[in-house]
Design an enzyme around this catalytic site. Structure first.
Site, PDB file in Angstrom:
ATOM      1  CG  HIS A 302      -0.533   0.131   2.520  1.00  0.00           C
ATOM      2  ND1 HIS A 302      -0.218   1.350   3.074  1.00  0.00           N
ATOM      3  CD2 HIS A 302      -0.302  -0.786   3.482  1.00  0.00           C
ATOM      4  CE1 HIS A 302       0.171   1.169   4.334  1.00  0.00           C
ATOM      5  NE2 HIS A 302       0.147  -0.119   4.601  1.00  0.00           N
ATOM      6  CG  ASP A 314       2.782   0.585   7.648  1.00  0.00           C
ATOM      7  OD1 ASP A 314       2.280   0.025   6.659  1.00  0.00           O
ATOM      8  OD2 ASP A 314       2.121   0.896   8.665  1.00  0.00           O
ATOM      9  CD  GLU A 348      -3.307  -1.057   5.784  1.00  0.00           C
ATOM     10  OE1 GLU A 348      -3.597  -2.016   6.512  1.00  0.00           O
ATOM     11  OE2 GLU A 348      -2.672  -0.072   6.223  1.00  0.00           O
ATOM     12  CD  GLU A 349      -1.222   2.530   7.648  1.00  0.00           C
ATOM     13  OE1 GLU A 349      -1.951   2.120   8.566  1.00  0.00           O
ATOM     14  OE2 GLU A 349      -0.073   2.114   7.461  1.00  0.00           O
ATOM     15  CG  ASP A 376       0.940  -3.442   5.218  1.00  0.00           C
ATOM     16  OD1 ASP A 376       1.861  -2.634   5.445  1.00  0.00           O
ATOM     17  OD2 ASP A 376      -0.240  -3.251   5.559  1.00  0.00           O
ATOM     18  CG  HIS A 448       1.295   3.063  12.473  1.00  0.00           C
ATOM     19  ND1 HIS A 448       0.015   2.672  12.811  1.00  0.00           N
ATOM     20  CD2 HIS A 448       1.534   2.502  11.256  1.00  0.00           C
ATOM     21  CE1 HIS A 448      -0.491   1.913  11.846  1.00  0.00           C
ATOM     22  NE2 HIS A 448       0.414   1.790  10.893  1.00  0.00           N
TER      23      HIS A 448
HETATM   24 ZN    ZN Z   1       0.711  -0.976   6.439  1.00  0.00          ZN
END
Ligand code: ZN
Length: 485
Positions: A302, A314, A348-349, A376, A448
């Site tokens: 993604h 990510d 996606e997030e 991912d 994140h």
């Molecule tokens: Zn991800």
């Protein structure tokens, strides 16, 4: 295993060989199935080895990742950087000769303000001072008023504790709830980081709703992450119409300690808000199959990321592995029977709507999807694949495991749920779904956070991952018989 156990096993193994089955000791690997032998002729096996070796010497993926994280930067949905990333990836895939289209995904822009928190009253406070708390707003957050809110903190260790505390008058109502549930670092060190994440992340995802039900004015979660560098980890939380944030693990410990001694009051400012509706896109790029172009094998990651870091692990890494799959196949002049479809998923997030729009727009062709792969979980050393497929399909793939054995990525473990988020709707409709299985020993340390940056990706490990995506993607697209469904 101790050496004593090993020698016992050897004793057990020895008598077997006296029955004229010298090659069938307990150490013998299972015989390749007839289906695997039929599906993988010698030429395909040698092409898989060539792809693997070419990937191990290829820096295409790393260069693409350096551009996406360095020049483009963070790619939150609806941002100019996300738009630029969509155009960039589409152009690069066109340069490789793929048929590229952009498929619309409506998104809402996530706009972070200046997130702040401080303790303004607590036991033993030095007069005239406050204590800074490291905080970040969560996606789905409702903003605090402009001047923030000040309230007492109620620390809980579970949803059950919140509920029972909520029954007592004013124990939760009007307060800031802090879910202080640690990420299980022992599980992560043991290679079970995904399970550790799953156990803790439900408090990030649903904590706001649970706190709002008990009348809380805001919800905070202990950061869901595997290391303590006083970094807050953002992420999605379901909007409960109260502000929601994550604080650094060290600060959660501090608040829990102080709250055990007396009342703790916090001033919290989370001005993050969502912008107007915007249009973004899934990038869909086809390398047409030579014999069955209507049959599709997806390789994907993604493209959107959180705003704090630059989205290297990510999930820029997953996108560039999929891009390199196409680059390698073209460079080696291979012509898979089925279509290889590179997808850079959007959103996606913040709700995973990109996958939902794809599933809806392609509903009539789902039966033609031979398989779907997504990576991912970063780009650490790959061990193989997690796969939602049946055992007959698993048995067909043993030649791919053989091809990946030299890099230690030959495990193929069946799982009950889709191994990755964006391919889940396809997995639920019976499309064999594979996720690259990385060691994830450090992934959740940076996940994140502001530290999700290019330096966390080890080039040699990214090459191993690209080898996995390319070898498995090409195998699925060129097998003489399609994967069993
Ligand atoms: Zn991800």
């Amino acid at each position: 295993m101790t050496s004593r156990h090993l020698s016992l096993l050897l004793l057990v193994a020895a008598p077997l060989s006296t029955h004229g089955q010298a090659s069938k000791s307990v150490y013998a690997l299972p015989q390749e199935s007839e289906a695997a032998t039929r599906a993988f002729p010698a030429q395909l096996r040698s092409e898989l080895a060539k792809l693997r070796d070419a990937a191990l010497g290829d820096d295409y993926a790393y260069k693409q990742l350096a551009h996406l994280t360095g020049s483009v930067g963070p790619r939150p949905e609806g941002s100019p950087q996300a738009d630029a990333a969509v155009r960039y990836v589409a152009d690069e895939l066109r340069k490789l000769g793929l048929e590229v289209r952009l498929e619309p995904v409506p998104v809402q822009r996530f706009v972070r303000g200046n997130d702040t928190a401080e303790l303004v009253e607590y036991p033993g406070q030095v007069p005239g001072t406050t204590q800074k708390i490291v905080v970040t707003a969560l996606g789905g957050n409702s903003p605090t008023p402009e001047l923030g809110i000040t309230a007492e903190v109620a620390v809980v260790n579970s949803f059950d504790e919140l509920k029972s505390l909520g029954k007592e008058k004013e124990k939760v109502a009007g307060k800031i709830v802090l879910f202080n549930v640690p990420f299980d670092k022992r599980k992560a060190a043991d290679g079970q980081a995904g399970a550790a994440y799953g156990e803790a992340v439900k408090y990030r995802g649903s904590g706001g709703v649970a706190a709002a039900e008990q009348g809380a004015v805001a919800s905070l979660v202990r950061s869901v992450g595997g290391a303590e560098y006083r970094l807050p980890h953002t992420g999605w939380s379901t909007d409960a119409h109260i502000p929601a944030g994550a604080i650094a693990a060290e600060d959660a410990d501090l608040i829990a300690l102080l709250a055990s001694q007396g009342a703790v009051r916090m001033h919290l400012t989370l001005p993050t808000h969502h912008g107007p509706d915007a249009q973004s896109y899934n990038v869909i790029a086809d390398l047409k199959g030579s014999e069955h172009p209507e049959q599709v094998v997806i390789v994907s990651g993604h493209l959107d990321s959180w705003d704090l870091g630059t989205g290297a692990i990510d999930d820029g890494a997953g996108v560039v592995m999929a891009m390199e799959t196409a680059e390698l196949i073209q460079r080696l002049h291979l012509h898979p029977k089925r279509t290889i479809r590179v997808i850079a998923w959007m959103n996606e997030e913040q709700g995973a709507t990109g996958r939902d729009f794809y599933a809806k727009d392609h509903a009539s062709e789902v039966a033609n999807h031979a398989a779907a792969i997504e990576s991912d979980a970063g780009a650490e050393h790959p061990l193989g694949f997690h796969a939602k497929m049946n055992e007959a399909a698993q048995k067909q793939l043993s030649p791919v495991q053989d091809a990946l054995r030299p890099i230690g990525a030959n495990l193929l473990q069946l799982v009950a749920q889709s191994p990755q988020t964006d391919i889940e709707p396809l997995a639920e409709k019976g499309v064999p779904a594979l996720g690259i299985w990385q060691t994830t020993l450090t992934y959740f340390n940076y996940h994140h956070t502001a530290a999700d940056t290019l330096d966390k990706v080890v080039p040699a490990e990214l090459r191993e991952n690209a080898a996995c995506m390319a070898v498995m993607g090409y195998a699925l697209a060129d097998m003489a018989e399609p994967l069993e469904k």
